[in-house]
Enzyme design. Structure first.
Site, PDB file in Angstrom:
ATOM      1  N   GLY A 169       0.834  -1.194   0.000  1.00  0.00           N
ATOM      2  CA  GLY A 169       0.000   0.000   0.000  1.00  0.00           C
ATOM      3  C   GLY A 169       0.868   1.243   0.000  1.00  0.00           C
ATOM      4  O   GLY A 169       2.012   1.210   0.460  1.00  0.00           O
TER       5      GLY A 169
ATOM      6  N   GLN B  87       2.852   9.907   1.312  1.00  0.00           N
ATOM      7  CA  GLN B  87       4.182   9.275   1.275  1.00  0.00           C
ATOM      8  C   GLN B  87       5.004   9.683   0.058  1.00  0.00           C
ATOM      9  O   GLN B  87       6.189   9.382  -0.020  1.00  0.00           O
ATOM     10  CB  GLN B  87       4.038   7.749   1.335  1.00  0.00           C
ATOM     11  CG  GLN B  87       3.513   7.277   2.685  1.00  0.00           C
ATOM     12  CD  GLN B  87       3.337   5.783   2.724  1.00  0.00           C
ATOM     13  OE1 GLN B  87       2.358   5.266   2.225  1.00  0.00           O
ATOM     14  NE2 GLN B  87       4.307   5.071   3.295  1.00  0.00           N
TER      15      GLN B  87
ATOM     16  N   CYS C 285       6.185  -0.180   7.073  1.00  0.00           N
ATOM     17  CA  CYS C 285       5.719   1.007   6.358  1.00  0.00           C
ATOM     18  C   CYS C 285       6.864   1.482   5.474  1.00  0.00           C
ATOM     19  O   CYS C 285       8.009   1.547   5.932  1.00  0.00           O
ATOM     20  CB  CYS C 285       5.335   2.094   7.361  1.00  0.00           C
ATOM     21  SG  CYS C 285       4.790   3.636   6.588  1.00  0.00           S
ATOM     22  N   LEU C 286       6.564   1.809   4.210  1.00  0.00           N
ATOM     23  CA  LEU C 286       7.635   2.235   3.299  1.00  0.00           C
ATOM     24  C   LEU C 286       8.287   3.543   3.763  1.00  0.00           C
ATOM     25  O   LEU C 286       9.398   3.850   3.344  1.00  0.00           O
ATOM     26  CB  LEU C 286       7.094   2.385   1.875  1.00  0.00           C
ATOM     27  CG  LEU C 286       6.632   1.068   1.207  1.00  0.00           C
ATOM     28  CD1 LEU C 286       6.053   1.354  -0.170  1.00  0.00           C
ATOM     29  CD2 LEU C 286       7.765   0.059   1.116  1.00  0.00           C
TER      30      LEU C 286
ATOM     31  N   HIS D 164      -4.169   0.904   7.660  1.00  0.00           N
ATOM     32  CA  HIS D 164      -2.854   1.558   7.698  1.00  0.00           C
ATOM     33  C   HIS D 164      -2.825   2.755   6.733  1.00  0.00           C
ATOM     34  O   HIS D 164      -2.361   3.841   7.083  1.00  0.00           O
ATOM     35  CB  HIS D 164      -1.779   0.526   7.336  1.00  0.00           C
ATOM     36  CG  HIS D 164      -0.376   1.041   7.300  1.00  0.00           C
ATOM     37  ND1 HIS D 164       0.587   0.645   8.207  1.00  0.00           N
ATOM     38  CD2 HIS D 164       0.244   1.921   6.479  1.00  0.00           C
ATOM     39  CE1 HIS D 164       1.727   1.272   7.942  1.00  0.00           C
ATOM     40  NE2 HIS D 164       1.551   2.047   6.884  1.00  0.00           N
ATOM     41  N   GLU D 165      -3.344   2.549   5.508  1.00  0.00           N
ATOM     42  CA  GLU D 165      -3.307   3.628   4.503  1.00  0.00           C
ATOM     43  C   GLU D 165      -4.253   4.770   4.862  1.00  0.00           C
ATOM     44  O   GLU D 165      -3.910   5.946   4.686  1.00  0.00           O
ATOM     45  CB  GLU D 165      -3.637   3.094   3.103  1.00  0.00           C
ATOM     46  CG  GLU D 165      -2.638   2.086   2.541  1.00  0.00           C
ATOM     47  CD  GLU D 165      -1.185   2.476   2.726  1.00  0.00           C
ATOM     48  OE1 GLU D 165      -0.848   3.672   2.610  1.00  0.00           O
ATOM     49  OE2 GLU D 165      -0.367   1.585   3.019  1.00  0.00           O
TER      50      GLU D 165
ATOM     51  N   HIS E 169      -2.646   7.020   7.189  1.00  0.00           N
ATOM     52  CA  HIS E 169      -1.736   7.963   6.508  1.00  0.00           C
ATOM     53  C   HIS E 169      -2.490   9.189   5.994  1.00  0.00           C
ATOM     54  O   HIS E 169      -1.998  10.313   6.103  1.00  0.00           O
ATOM     55  CB  HIS E 169      -1.078   7.296   5.289  1.00  0.00           C
ATOM     56  CG  HIS E 169       0.194   6.563   5.586  1.00  0.00           C
ATOM     57  ND1 HIS E 169       1.309   7.177   6.106  1.00  0.00           N
ATOM     58  CD2 HIS E 169       0.540   5.265   5.407  1.00  0.00           C
ATOM     59  CE1 HIS E 169       2.283   6.277   6.240  1.00  0.00           C
ATOM     60  NE2 HIS E 169       1.844   5.112   5.830  1.00  0.00           N
TER      61      HIS E 169
HETATM   62 ZN    ZN Z   1       2.764   3.291   5.787  1.00  0.00          ZN
END
Ligand code: ZN
Length: 190
Positions: A45, A50, A107-108, A149-150, A153
């Site tokens: 995701g 991000q 998480c990226l 999670h997204e 964000h």
């Molecule tokens: Zn993340």
């Protein structure tokens, strides 16, 4: 185009995204770039924040993960997860439900940092897809976790906010070092 992924310490990750009123060609291009960037980083995701965009837009694709199942319901009936992917969520509204479920999360924006996070098992979602059409569904398992999670964000919430105090304490040095590296990089580029 693969975009640079913003890391912890970048203030944009704490900003709530603005609602998207119209799927312009710029939004379509951003969706394409988000997918390209997410696949290149082997993520499941990626949220607009991000890549430095404060918008209610995230992309998800759980197909590459073989060992953590996902479930999907469309109009109350079980549906095939794979054929529902890749998933674009614009202005998503979610209603988490079910028992709390604990599982590993990364998480990226936090390279190499992982922790167990507890979230409700299922989630009901309404959103617009990449064509601006209204979609509604219920998800479980990894897909539910990825969506929650997204959507966090999109509201400026990060997975460290949902970590146990013990985990956060044990990751303190790594988190501070990442934050510092991000700040130094931002200063150089800005
Ligand atoms: Zn993340």
């Amino acid at each position: 185009m693969i975009l640079p992924i913003r890391t912890f310490g970048d203030p944009v990750l704490r900003h709530k995204g603005a609602r998207i009123d119209k799927i312009t060609s710029a939004i379509q291009k951003l969706i394409e770039d988000l997918f390209e960037t997410m696949y290149a980083a082997a993520g499941v995701g990626l949220a607009a924040q991000q890549v430095g965009q404060e918008l209610q837009l995230a992309v998800i694709d759980v197909r590459a993960v073989k060992d953590r199942p996902s479930t999907l319901e469309l109009e109350g009936k079980p549906a095939d997860v794979h054929s529902f992917m890749p998933l674009v969520l614009i202005n998503p509204e979610i209603r988490p439900s079910g028992e709390p479920s604990t599982g590993p999360e990364g998480c990226l924006s936090f390279p190499e940092i992982y922790a167990d996070i507890t979230r409700p098992e299922s989630v009901e979602v309404t959103a617009l897809n990449g064509n601006g059409e209204r979609i509604g569904f219920k998800a479980g398992g990894l897909l539910s976790r990825a969506i929650q999670h997204e959507v966090d964000h999109l509201n400026g919430i990060l997975f460290i906010d949902r970590m146990s105090t013990v985990d956060k304490k044990s990751l303190k040095a790594e988190l501070e070092s990442l934050q510092e590296t991000t700040r130094v990089d931002l200063k150089k580029s800005g």
